[in-house]
Write a protein that holds these residues in place. Structure first.
Motif, PDB file in Angstrom:
ATOM      1  N   ARG A  70      -2.037   5.281  -9.889  1.00 25.90           N
ATOM      2  CA  ARG A  70      -1.885   4.428  -8.702  1.00 25.90           C
ATOM      3  C   ARG A  70      -3.113   4.570  -7.807  1.00 25.90           C
ATOM      4  NH1 ARG A  70       3.536   6.574  -9.050  1.00 25.90           N
ATOM      5  NH2 ARG A  70       5.061   4.900  -9.076  1.00 25.90           N
ATOM      6  N   SER A  73      -3.370   3.284  -1.755  1.00 25.22           N
ATOM      7  CA  SER A  73      -2.424   2.514  -0.942  1.00 25.22           C
ATOM      8  C   SER A  73      -1.055   2.459  -1.611  1.00 25.22           C
ATOM      9  CB  SER A  73      -2.955   1.108  -0.648  1.00 25.22           C
ATOM     10  OG  SER A  73      -3.118   0.384  -1.837  1.00 25.22           O
ATOM     11  N   ASP A  74      -0.996   2.281  -2.931  1.00 22.87           N
ATOM     12  CA  ASP A  74       0.288   2.292  -3.638  1.00 22.87           C
ATOM     13  C   ASP A  74       0.942   3.669  -3.553  1.00 22.87           C
ATOM     14  OD1 ASP A  74      -0.032  -0.350  -4.385  1.00 22.87           O
ATOM     15  OD2 ASP A  74      -0.711   0.124  -6.421  1.00 22.87           O
ATOM     16  N   TRP A  75       0.149   4.714  -3.714  1.00 21.48           N
ATOM     17  CA  TRP A  75       0.675   6.076  -3.666  1.00 21.48           C
ATOM     18  C   TRP A  75       1.211   6.412  -2.280  1.00 21.48           C
ATOM     19  CZ3 TRP A  75       3.178   9.560  -5.822  1.00 21.48           C
ATOM     20  CH2 TRP A  75       3.112  10.905  -5.474  1.00 21.48           C
ATOM     21  N   HIS A  77       2.548   4.371  -0.205  1.00 22.10           N
ATOM     22  CA  HIS A  77       3.842   3.691  -0.079  1.00 22.10           C
ATOM     23  C   HIS A  77       4.947   4.504  -0.749  1.00 22.10           C
ATOM     24  CE1 HIS A  77       1.542   0.133   1.139  1.00 22.10           C
ATOM     25  NE2 HIS A  77       2.663  -0.214   1.740  1.00 22.10           N
TER      26      HIS A  77
END
Length: 112
Positions: A70, A73-75, A77
């Motif tokens: 990831r 930014s995805d992590w 979240h």
């Protein structure tokens, strides 16, 4: 795939120990017999990250596996979705029972 050039895992872990950065950058779990330090690429190699000091962070195995490839930014979240109380209980248990604590951020921690 060729191995990345740059610092070796041993050099990275030794340097972090010298800097006293000896906990997971993501969940703050202290490294020791039950929580092993791993080298995480903040921007994964699979997403164009490089194997150099500025892109490396210490991570526990649970966070490193959960983050996988990831981007940050995805992590973030994923981390933001964890209950604050769960993280506080985990930190409290780690401080009280360091030898028996096994960090698993993807499972719920219950107080007994």
């Amino acid at each position: 795939m060729e191995p990345p050039s740059g610092p070796s895992r041993r050099d990275v872990l030794r340097r972090w120990e010298e800097l006293e950065w000896w906990s997971c950058a993501y969940c703050d779990a202290s490294f020791g017999p039950m929580v092993v330090a791993e080298v995480d690429h903040v921007t994964p190699l699979a997403r164009g990250g490089v194997h150099e000091w500025s892109n490396l962070a210490p991570a526990c195995a649970s966070c490193n596996r959960a983050k996988a490839d990831r981007d940050m930014s995805d992590w973030l979240h994923v981390l933001a979705g964890q209950l604050h109380t769960e993280r506080e209980v985990t930190a409290t248990e780690r401080n009280l029972l360091p030898a028996r604590h096994v960090h698993t951020p993807d499972t719920q921690v219950t107080k007994k």
